[in-house]
Enzyme design. Structure first.
Site, PDB file in Angstrom:
ATOM      1  N   CYS A  56       0.914  -1.411  -0.160  1.00  0.00           N
ATOM      2  CA  CYS A  56      -0.064   0.094  -0.008  1.00  0.00           C
ATOM      3  C   CYS A  56       0.826   1.200   0.082  1.00  0.00           C
ATOM      4  O   CYS A  56       1.689   1.436   0.760  1.00  0.00           O
ATOM      5  CB  CYS A  56      -0.943   0.037   1.392  1.00  0.00           C
ATOM      6  SG  CYS A  56      -1.858   1.480   1.613  1.00  0.00           S
ATOM      7  N   TRP A 111      -7.558  -7.301   6.001  1.00  0.00           N
ATOM      8  CA  TRP A 111      -5.883  -7.426   6.096  1.00  0.00           C
ATOM      9  C   TRP A 111      -5.788  -8.533   6.920  1.00  0.00           C
ATOM     10  O   TRP A 111      -6.133  -8.578   8.277  1.00  0.00           O
ATOM     11  CB  TRP A 111      -5.272  -6.335   6.390  1.00  0.00           C
ATOM     12  CG  TRP A 111      -5.325  -4.999   5.190  1.00  0.00           C
ATOM     13  CD1 TRP A 111      -6.296  -4.078   5.584  1.00  0.00           C
ATOM     14  CD2 TRP A 111      -4.616  -4.967   4.227  1.00  0.00           C
ATOM     15  NE1 TRP A 111      -5.920  -3.252   4.462  1.00  0.00           N
ATOM     16  CE2 TRP A 111      -5.294  -3.795   3.366  1.00  0.00           C
ATOM     17  CE3 TRP A 111      -3.599  -5.898   3.488  1.00  0.00           C
ATOM     18  CZ2 TRP A 111      -4.666  -3.411   2.305  1.00  0.00           C
ATOM     19  CZ3 TRP A 111      -3.157  -5.628   2.189  1.00  0.00           C
ATOM     20  CH2 TRP A 111      -3.679  -4.196   1.508  1.00  0.00           C
ATOM     21  N   VAL A 171     -11.626  -1.409   6.030  1.00  0.00           N
ATOM     22  CA  VAL A 171     -10.709  -1.626   7.049  1.00  0.00           C
ATOM     23  C   VAL A 171      -9.421  -1.200   6.257  1.00  0.00           C
ATOM     24  O   VAL A 171      -8.865  -1.920   5.193  1.00  0.00           O
ATOM     25  CB  VAL A 171     -10.480  -3.214   7.522  1.00  0.00           C
ATOM     26  CG1 VAL A 171      -9.321  -3.166   8.500  1.00  0.00           C
ATOM     27  CG2 VAL A 171     -11.789  -3.525   8.481  1.00  0.00           C
ATOM     28  N   VAL A 199      -5.249   0.412   5.640  1.00  0.00           N
ATOM     29  CA  VAL A 199      -3.938   0.641   6.387  1.00  0.00           C
ATOM     30  C   VAL A 199      -3.356   1.930   5.780  1.00  0.00           C
ATOM     31  O   VAL A 199      -3.921   2.274   4.674  1.00  0.00           O
ATOM     32  CB  VAL A 199      -2.998  -0.759   5.908  1.00  0.00           C
ATOM     33  CG1 VAL A 199      -3.217  -1.760   6.825  1.00  0.00           C
ATOM     34  CG2 VAL A 199      -3.090  -0.812   4.571  1.00  0.00           C
ATOM     35  N   TYR A 249      -5.375   6.167  -9.154  1.00  0.00           N
ATOM     36  CA  TYR A 249      -6.676   5.112  -8.747  1.00  0.00           C
ATOM     37  C   TYR A 249      -7.819   5.668  -9.538  1.00  0.00           C
ATOM     38  O   TYR A 249      -8.643   4.814  -9.977  1.00  0.00           O
ATOM     39  CB  TYR A 249      -6.902   5.214  -7.210  1.00  0.00           C
ATOM     40  CG  TYR A 249      -6.004   4.520  -6.560  1.00  0.00           C
ATOM     41  CD1 TYR A 249      -6.395   3.286  -5.962  1.00  0.00           C
ATOM     42  CD2 TYR A 249      -4.498   5.035  -6.012  1.00  0.00           C
ATOM     43  CE1 TYR A 249      -5.447   2.521  -5.085  1.00  0.00           C
ATOM     44  CE2 TYR A 249      -3.705   4.368  -5.344  1.00  0.00           C
ATOM     45  CZ  TYR A 249      -4.226   2.887  -4.807  1.00  0.00           C
ATOM     46  OH  TYR A 249      -3.300   2.071  -4.321  1.00  0.00           O
TER      47      TYR A 249
END
Length: 338
Positions: free
Chosen positions: A49, A82, A115, A117, A180
């Site tokens: 990421c 994750w 969720v 990160v 993106y």
């Protein structure tokens, strides 16, 4: 990444990245209820990421390895979020959980969002503190100073913050998030607008970096970290997977040299795992790559070739020094390196 898969709205509408739901801050004075304290928090990241990679680079440059522990997730998610399948028994050895979603649930039961990160988790309670990827690294640079290593660089110097903020805003809109918007576009016009925006901004950045080694000032700042995490993924995933293919990074003399300069700087390339990056994008984004096939290329050996950017002057760490060796348990496996 966590943000793209978890907190973004995909589908018929244009790609839109949601704001971080948990935006508490860990500060020197603890004004949000979370004081800076060595050993209290755990930074959960995916090396795939780009948003999480910012925090990994900042942590390393500032020498926070001993004060802020690091949890690395499997690059492949499942519908439970994750996973800590890289650890023995599939559990994070400090938090004792199998999925990052458990820390989110400990903070807010039934939280409806994704969720994501990076995530900062309070070790004693097991609760998520923040998933605010934009603010987290700024706080590491400015609120965690009592725990910085001797010789830590100033990544967000007060005198340059206005200029850094301006540069980062443009980089975020057109480059970090632009790839993106192009990659997850659901119709042609949407894709073309985003893709053209990516390369228009990259051309402007190349012009800016043609006569200066770093984006702002004479040393590495937060702005360089944020641009780097997109550039290092560009040819490996964004060029093909996200169709940002007007040209490759390796075909732009200035940006390719700039990216190699940073990659070869301690704290940058030694945190990059190309294996995790490629497997995540190509295997998780099944809407874009339904076969899940991970390409063999590109050739990574060029990342280690001379860049000659030192001829422009500047000092990578300003008045500070380079970080020490990478901790043994955080070294990138050979399959993830050039």
């Amino acid at each position: 990444m966590g943000e793209a898969e978890g907190n973004a709205e995909l589908g018929k509408k244009a790609f839109k990245r949601s704001k971080s739901h948990f935006a508490d801050r860990v500060t020197a004075d603890g004004r949000n209820g979370w004081p800076v304290e060595a050993g209290r928090y755990r930074l959960v990241v995916s090396r795939a990421c780009p948003w999480a990679s910012r925090a990994v680079i900042s942590r390393r440059l500032l020498g926070l390895e001993g004060a802020l522990s690091l949890a690395i997730t499997d690059p492949i998610q499942d519908d439970r979020s994750w996973r800590f399948t890289l650890d023995p028994d599939g559990r994070d050895p400090v938090l004792g959980i199998r999925f990052l979603s458990e820390a989110y649930d400990a903070r807010e039961t039934g939280y409806p969002g994704g969720v994501s990160v990076p995530a900062l988790v309070d070790v004693p309670s097991g609760q998520l503190v923040t998933n605010d990827y934009q603010q987290l690294t700024l706080d590491l640079a400015t609120e965690w100073t009592a725990l910085h290593r001797d010789g830590a660089p100033e990544l967000y110097p007060a005198a340059l913050r206005d200029e850094i903020d301006e540069v980062m805003a443009d980089v975020y809109e057109d480059v970090n998030n632009g790839v993106y918007r192009a990659g997850f576009a659901s119709h042609q016009e949407e894709y073309e607008v985003a893709c053209r925006g990516v390369f228009r901004r990259l051309d402007l950045l190349a012009e800016r970096l043609g006569s200066r080694r770093y984006l702002v000032g004479e040393a590495i700042t937060e702005a360089d970290i944020r641009l780097f995490t997109t550039l290092v993924r560009f040819d490996a995933v964004y060029h093909g997977h996200f169709k940002c293919n007007q040209w490759k990074l390796t075909e732009n003399q200035v940006l390719w040299a700039y990216a190699r300069d940073l990659y070869q700087t301690p704290g940058f390339g030694d945190t990059v795992d190309f294996d995790h990056i490629k497997r995540h994008y190509y295997q998780v984004h099944t809407g874009i790559n339904p076969t899940g096939i991970v390409p063999l290329g590109p050739d990574l050996s060029g990342w280690l070739t001379p860049h000659h950017r030192e001829e422009l002057g500047g000092r990578p760490f300003g008045d500070g020094t380079a970080p020490g060796p990478v901790p043994e348990d955080e070294r990138i496996p050979a399959r993830g390196r050039p």
